[in-house]
Write a protein that holds these residues in place. Structure first.
Motif: not given
Length: 52
Positions: A37-52
């Motif tokens: 669950d923690g890994a899924r949340k972290l990856l969802d958060d990272v992927q939700a960030q705008p691409v630089a």
């Protein structure tokens, strides 16, 4: 035939944004330490960030 050349991590060249991401994710807690669950949340958060 010669042996393949070994590369040190310092030989790897990344773009600045990729280096920043790699450095940030190298610090604990590591992905596998977060549990599913923690890994899924972290990856969802990272992927939700705008691409630089």
């Amino acid at each position: 035939m010669s042996a393949p050349k070994e590369h040190a991590v310092s030989d790897i060249v990344l773009e600045p944004a990729a280096r920043e991401f790699a450095d940030a994710t190298a610090k604990p807690p590591l992905l596998y330490e977060l549990g599913v669950d923690g890994a899924r949340k972290l990856l969802d958060d990272v992927q939700a960030q705008p691409v630089a």
